[in-house]
Design a protein around this motif. Sequence first.
Motif, PDB file in Angstrom:
ATOM      1  N   THR A 170       0.815  -1.217   0.000  1.00  0.00           N
ATOM      2  CA  THR A 170       0.000   0.000   0.000  1.00  0.00           C
ATOM      3  C   THR A 170       0.849   1.267   0.000  1.00  0.00           C
ATOM      4  OG1 THR A 170      -0.128   0.034   2.412  1.00  0.00           O
ATOM      5  CG2 THR A 170      -1.843  -1.182   1.225  1.00  0.00           C
ATOM      6  N   GLY A 171       0.227   2.338  -0.458  1.00  0.00           N
ATOM      7  CA  GLY A 171       0.916   3.621  -0.499  1.00  0.00           C
ATOM      8  C   GLY A 171       0.417   4.577   0.565  1.00  0.00           C
ATOM      9  N   ILE A 172      -0.067   4.039   1.689  1.00  0.00           N
ATOM     10  CA  ILE A 172      -0.559   4.916   2.745  1.00  0.00           C
ATOM     11  C   ILE A 172       0.618   5.581   3.452  1.00  0.00           C
ATOM     12  CG2 ILE A 172      -2.663   3.584   3.089  1.00  0.00           C
ATOM     13  CD1 ILE A 172      -1.395   2.284   5.506  1.00  0.00           C
ATOM     14  N   PRO A 173       0.473   6.839   3.840  1.00  0.00           N
ATOM     15  CA  PRO A 173       1.565   7.509   4.546  1.00  0.00           C
ATOM     16  C   PRO A 173       1.784   6.893   5.924  1.00  0.00           C
ATOM     17  CG  PRO A 173      -0.396   8.872   4.543  1.00  0.00           C
ATOM     18  CD  PRO A 173      -0.695   7.719   3.649  1.00  0.00           C
ATOM     19  N   ASN A 174       2.997   7.016   6.422  1.00  0.00           N
ATOM     20  CA  ASN A 174       3.318   6.490   7.745  1.00  0.00           C
ATOM     21  C   ASN A 174       2.710   7.400   8.810  1.00  0.00           C
ATOM     22  OD1 ASN A 174       4.691   5.849  10.234  1.00  0.00           O
ATOM     23  ND2 ASN A 174       6.130   4.677   9.002  1.00  0.00           N
ATOM     24  N   PRO A 175       1.774   6.888   9.626  1.00  0.00           N
ATOM     25  CA  PRO A 175       1.089   7.744  10.598  1.00  0.00           C
ATOM     26  C   PRO A 175       2.013   8.273  11.686  1.00  0.00           C
ATOM     27  CG  PRO A 175       0.519   5.444  10.949  1.00  0.00           C
ATOM     28  CD  PRO A 175       1.282   5.495   9.670  1.00  0.00           C
ATOM     29  N   ASN A 176       3.195   7.664  11.856  1.00  0.00           N
ATOM     30  CA  ASN A 176       4.144   8.178  12.855  1.00  0.00           C
ATOM     31  C   ASN A 176       4.666   9.564  12.472  1.00  0.00           C
ATOM     32  OD1 ASN A 176       4.047   5.887  14.550  1.00  0.00           O
ATOM     33  ND2 ASN A 176       5.417   4.794  13.167  1.00  0.00           N
ATOM     34  N   MET A 177       4.472   9.935  11.211  1.00  0.00           N
ATOM     35  CA  MET A 177       4.919  11.247  10.749  1.00  0.00           C
ATOM     36  C   MET A 177       3.825  12.311  10.870  1.00  0.00           C
ATOM     37  SD  MET A 177       8.112  11.129   9.839  1.00  0.00           S
ATOM     38  CE  MET A 177       8.199  10.237  11.408  1.00  0.00           C
ATOM     39  N   PHE A 178       2.608  11.897  11.274  1.00  0.00           N
ATOM     40  CA  PHE A 178       1.529  12.873  11.441  1.00  0.00           C
ATOM     41  C   PHE A 178       1.818  13.735  12.670  1.00  0.00           C
ATOM     42  CE2 PHE A 178      -1.723   9.710   9.453  1.00  0.00           C
ATOM     43  CZ  PHE A 178      -1.164   9.938   8.208  1.00  0.00           C
ATOM     44  N   PRO A 179       1.677  15.060  12.566  1.00  0.00           N
ATOM     45  CA  PRO A 179       2.003  15.932  13.699  1.00  0.00           C
ATOM     46  C   PRO A 179       0.962  15.927  14.820  1.00  0.00           C
ATOM     47  CG  PRO A 179       1.202  17.243  11.882  1.00  0.00           C
ATOM     48  CD  PRO A 179       1.312  15.837  11.371  1.00  0.00           C
ATOM     49  N   PHE A 180      -0.247  15.436  14.542  1.00  0.00           N
ATOM     50  CA  PHE A 180      -1.312  15.427  15.554  1.00  0.00           C
ATOM     51  C   PHE A 180      -1.263  14.100  16.299  1.00  0.00           C
ATOM     52  CE2 PHE A 180      -2.756  17.771  11.791  1.00  0.00           C
ATOM     53  CZ  PHE A 180      -2.886  19.043  12.329  1.00  0.00           C
ATOM     54  N   PHE A 205      -9.328  10.758  22.000  1.00  0.00           N
ATOM     55  CA  PHE A 205      -8.572  10.252  20.850  1.00  0.00           C
ATOM     56  C   PHE A 205      -7.133  10.055  21.314  1.00  0.00           C
ATOM     57  CE2 PHE A 205     -12.287  11.455  18.688  1.00  0.00           C
ATOM     58  CZ  PHE A 205     -12.241  11.031  17.367  1.00  0.00           C
ATOM     59  N   ASP A 206      -6.823   8.813  21.721  1.00  0.00           N
ATOM     60  CA  ASP A 206      -5.442   8.540  22.114  1.00  0.00           C
ATOM     61  C   ASP A 206      -4.582   8.435  20.854  1.00  0.00           C
ATOM     62  OD1 ASP A 206      -5.890   6.017  21.012  1.00  0.00           O
ATOM     63  OD2 ASP A 206      -6.185   5.058  22.958  1.00  0.00           O
ATOM     64  N   LYS A 261      -5.518   6.340  13.370  1.00  0.00           N
ATOM     65  CA  LYS A 261      -6.598   5.804  12.549  1.00  0.00           C
ATOM     66  C   LYS A 261      -7.460   6.927  11.984  1.00  0.00           C
ATOM     67  CE  LYS A 261     -10.503   2.577  12.699  1.00  0.00           C
ATOM     68  NZ  LYS A 261     -11.278   1.604  13.520  1.00  0.00           N
ATOM     69  N   ALA A 262      -7.727   7.941  12.813  1.00  0.00           N
ATOM     70  CA  ALA A 262      -8.602   9.037  12.400  1.00  0.00           C
ATOM     71  C   ALA A 262      -8.007   9.842  11.256  1.00  0.00           C
ATOM     72  CB  ALA A 262      -8.890   9.949  13.584  1.00  0.00           C
ATOM     73  N   LEU A 263      -6.682   9.918  11.187  1.00  0.00           N
ATOM     74  CA  LEU A 263      -6.013  10.744  10.188  1.00  0.00           C
ATOM     75  C   LEU A 263      -5.546   9.944   8.975  1.00  0.00           C
ATOM     76  CD1 LEU A 263      -3.934  12.997  12.610  1.00  0.00           C
ATOM     77  CD2 LEU A 263      -6.105  13.528  11.502  1.00  0.00           C
ATOM     78  N   GLN A 264      -5.924   8.675   8.917  1.00  0.00           N
ATOM     79  CA  GLN A 264      -5.480   7.793   7.837  1.00  0.00           C
ATOM     80  C   GLN A 264      -6.622   7.543   6.856  1.00  0.00           C
ATOM     81  OE1 GLN A 264      -3.245   6.842   5.821  1.00  0.00           O
ATOM     82  NE2 GLN A 264      -1.899   5.944   7.413  1.00  0.00           N
ATOM     83  N   TYR A 265      -6.273   7.029   5.677  1.00  0.00           N
ATOM     84  CA  TYR A 265      -7.305   6.557   4.751  1.00  0.00           C
ATOM     85  C   TYR A 265      -8.179   5.512   5.444  1.00  0.00           C
ATOM     86  CZ  TYR A 265      -4.438   8.474   0.903  1.00  0.00           C
ATOM     87  OH  TYR A 265      -3.744   9.297   0.058  1.00  0.00           O
ATOM     88  N   SER A 266      -9.420   5.371   4.949  1.00  0.00           N
ATOM     89  CA  SER A 266     -10.297   4.332   5.480  1.00  0.00           C
ATOM     90  C   SER A 266     -11.125   3.741   4.344  1.00  0.00           C
ATOM     91  CB  SER A 266     -11.204   4.898   6.579  1.00  0.00           C
ATOM     92  OG  SER A 266     -12.002   5.965   6.087  1.00  0.00           O
ATOM     93  N   GLN A 267     -11.969   2.767   4.654  1.00  0.00           N
ATOM     94  CA  GLN A 267     -12.757   2.086   3.637  1.00  0.00           C
ATOM     95  C   GLN A 267     -13.693   3.070   2.930  1.00  0.00           C
ATOM     96  OE1 GLN A 267     -12.306   1.195   6.785  1.00  0.00           O
ATOM     97  NE2 GLN A 267     -12.420  -1.023   7.097  1.00  0.00           N
ATOM     98  N   SER A 268     -13.849   2.879   1.631  1.00  0.00           N
ATOM     99  CA  SER A 268     -14.697   3.775   0.840  1.00  0.00           C
ATOM    100  C   SER A 268     -16.146   3.737   1.298  1.00  0.00           C
ATOM    101  CB  SER A 268     -14.618   3.418  -0.650  1.00  0.00           C
ATOM    102  OG  SER A 268     -13.309   3.649  -1.142  1.00  0.00           O
TER     103      SER A 268
END
Length: 400
Positions: free
Chosen positions: A38-48, A63-64, A70-77
């Motif tokens: 997959t081409g999803i971004p690495n969530p460890n790089m999200f600033p939030f 929101f831990d 999970k909230a800032l990542q792609y999800s199911q269509s």
Amino acid sequence: MNYTRFITAKSAARKPYSIRVMYEKLDKAPKSVISLATGIPNPNMFPFKTAVITTENGKALQFDEELMKKALQYSQSAGIPELLSWLKQLQVKLHNPPTIHYAPSQGQMDICVTCGSQEGLCKLQPLGCNMINVSSDEHGIIPDSLREILSKWKPEDSKDPEKNSPKFLYTVPNGNNPSGNSLTAERKREIYELARKYDFLIIEDDPYYFMQFNKPWAPTFLSLDVDGRVIRADSFSKVLSSGLRVGFITGPKPLIERIVLHIQVSTLNTSTFSQLLVSQLLHQWGEEGFLTYIDRVIDFYRKQRDALLAAADKWLSGLAEWQVPTAGMFLWVKIKGIHDVRKLIEEKAVKNEIFMLPGYGFYMDSSAPCPYFRASFSSASPEQMDMAFQRLAQLIEESL
């Protein structure tokens, strides 16, 4: 039911987007799976990293770090599973649709999360639809008007593509924008039987469903559906937040699948953060808590409506006429003695610092003369409503 004739060639040509299919497989895969796909971004790089959102009752939605990822990542269509599950149970509770079975192997109906409400003629016109206006009154669509229109075809014409018989009826059944009217139970049953006779779908776009002022509420088209011919659109935009852009569509599984395939190549998915925020809140409330909240929303808008009606009675009696809206947030007003109110509403009223919406924008032919305007009672205070109609009454008298 054969849905082939309701699916355009463009929609039929859509295939599952391979990358989205891979994402969904990965979501269900064991944690031990190593993915280089997959081409999803690495969530460890999200600033939030975390968030705490406090609701009006003082409780917090936490929101831990893991939930925030999970909230800032792609999800199911189609929508996140925990929200879809909650909404499916809500639909069963509210509408008890006779054909709704959610087991994937046998289900005729399905549901997906979308971006807010669909409501509006302006969304259909650019699609090149051949639209036919059906007359309505204070109780919504007039079945006899629909019956007269349909009489141009024979019921069996629906099986002949060259006959070009109607494929769907689009309606906002409660608090219709702009008229504020609502379809009665008897009319819905008549309309549904016509849909069965002439084999067309009903798109029940119902963003004001949770803003109905009188109980008991009329049964929905979905609750009457025994053939799988109703596509129902609901929205949280009017009652939770318009900015979150979260709504949901329920309908026949083959058609919901087409919507999901369109989402895969357009928005990819409705905002994951918005979905999780709504999902966390709904799970905290529970179904009864949600419906208790809805009662508060209805009470607020009923008081707002009554304040606008009081101002109309005080200042516009004899100058205009209107019907009492039974849902929504709008009053549809016809000014007497003025053939077209465009100049009055767009120029004179604006100069006097009052803004209403001229009615021509809701006509299929927006160039046609229109004696109507729409007034919203959602945000103004009772004092502002009174002042606005006082100024408007003076302008009407000057124009007559």
